[in-house]
Design a protein around this motif. Sequence first.
Motif, short mmCIF file in Angstrom:
data_model
loop_
_atom_site.label_atom_id
_atom_site.label_comp_id
_atom_site.label_asym_id
_atom_site.label_seq_id
_atom_site.Cartn_x
_atom_site.Cartn_y
_atom_site.Cartn_z
N PRO A 1 64.52 68.42 49.01
CA PRO A 1 64.61 69.53 48.10
C PRO A 1 63.86 69.44 46.66
O PRO A 1 64.43 69.86 45.60
CB PRO A 1 66.20 69.65 47.88
CG PRO A 1 66.74 68.22 48.19
CD PRO A 1 65.49 67.50 49.29
N SER B 1 66.62 76.40 51.31
CA SER B 1 68.00 76.37 50.93
C SER B 1 68.09 75.78 49.20
O SER B 1 69.22 75.54 48.63
CB SER B 1 69.07 75.40 51.67
OG SER B 1 68.65 74.14 51.85
N SER B 2 66.87 75.27 48.60
CA SER B 2 66.98 74.96 47.33
C SER B 2 65.67 75.46 46.61
O SER B 2 64.80 76.29 47.40
CB SER B 2 66.64 73.45 47.23
OG SER B 2 65.41 73.06 47.87
N ARG C 1 68.64 66.78 42.00
CA ARG C 1 69.14 68.05 42.71
C ARG C 1 69.76 67.55 43.89
O ARG C 1 70.36 68.71 44.61
CB ARG C 1 68.00 68.67 43.20
CG ARG C 1 66.85 69.17 42.11
CD ARG C 1 65.84 70.18 42.44
NE ARG C 1 65.09 70.46 41.12
CZ ARG C 1 63.96 69.96 41.11
NH1 ARG C 1 63.60 68.93 41.51
NH2 ARG C 1 63.40 70.42 39.91
N ASP C 2 70.12 66.53 44.26
CA ASP C 2 70.92 65.96 45.38
C ASP C 2 72.46 65.86 44.95
O ASP C 2 72.84 65.25 43.97
CB ASP C 2 70.55 64.61 45.92
CG ASP C 2 71.32 64.10 47.04
OD1 ASP C 2 71.50 63.05 47.07
OD2 ASP C 2 71.56 65.19 47.86
#
Length: 357
Positions: free
Chosen positions: A110, A76-77, A192-193
């Motif tokens: 991710p 999903s990333s 990216r979080d």
Amino acid sequence: MASCSGWRSPIYSVVSAVLAFMAISSSLHSTNESLAAPSSSPGLHQVPLNASRALGRAGFTAMAALLPIAPELFFSSPRATIFVIKDLFMANLSSSPWLMEEVLRYHTSPLKLSVDDLLKMPRGSCLPTLLAKKNVTITRSDAEHRLVEINGVVITHPNVFLGERLAIHGVLQPLLHKERELCLVQSSKRNRDPRSLSVVGKERHLVDWGRVIRSLSSSGFVSFAIGLQSVLDGILDDNADLASVTVFAPADFGFVASNSAILERMVRFHILPHKYTHEELARLADKASLRTLVPGRDLEIGRKDASCSTDTNQRTRVAINGLEIGVPDIYISRNFVIHGIARASEIAEAENSRKWR
């Protein structure tokens, strides 16, 4: 040879659970936000097959079967690191698709991190996972022996698969959720979080909590650093616009072993929503009250002038609730300051005692 009809292989159990999960998930997400498809990132659609072959050769047959069937659990990333677990543990999850989803998302970050990348990161570094608001932690990093532990679990199969966007490592056993997060160092790649983005994007104006926690840890106040990290979400939820803080860090913070409600209350009781250096505290009136992050609970300042005038280095002695600030101005930045105290100040003491200790 006839097989026992009651026995199912780990692969059969896992695939059955995944199919059940996919059926439930597709019905729930048909009217809500859907999981990001792997095809949204160019080239990722080919990764599961290559990774699956590598997993099969390494003996992780259940995950080898799972990865091509449900790639949306992991991709999903644009990038990912997966900590894969053995077939036996995967089979134990097969009775609950929902539990399987949670465990697999917790075992996926991710970020794409090879073992060399992990070895360069300090102990205490936290890695975001695909499970909301949950991190895993590097609890051991030994470059000489090329040994890495995540949440206290050894990586037994480093770099099972290493691609441009994906890294896969085998671990000895599942990475269990920690009741209190152990993360002390924010990964520089953590931007990216989504949760981290909301904080990092305002670093110039708001408190840099990651820097506060790192400073506490490097200064020896590890137990308070762990306590602050574990309750930080609640502090951010209630104090999202804090521009500066003063932290009174106890050398021995025994409340880190308390239940979450007590722990959060005690951590907040040692933080002021305003920055006061030691010099600024010394200029306040004796018995002045300072508001903490616990509503309606203040700290009281006590001050005494230096008794020996010949000692030009002697500063005015300052205490909070009778506890002298033994190590003032441990760390000062534009929006926070840390002072060291011998032990935690309990709220009951704040109400009943104002004597020097």
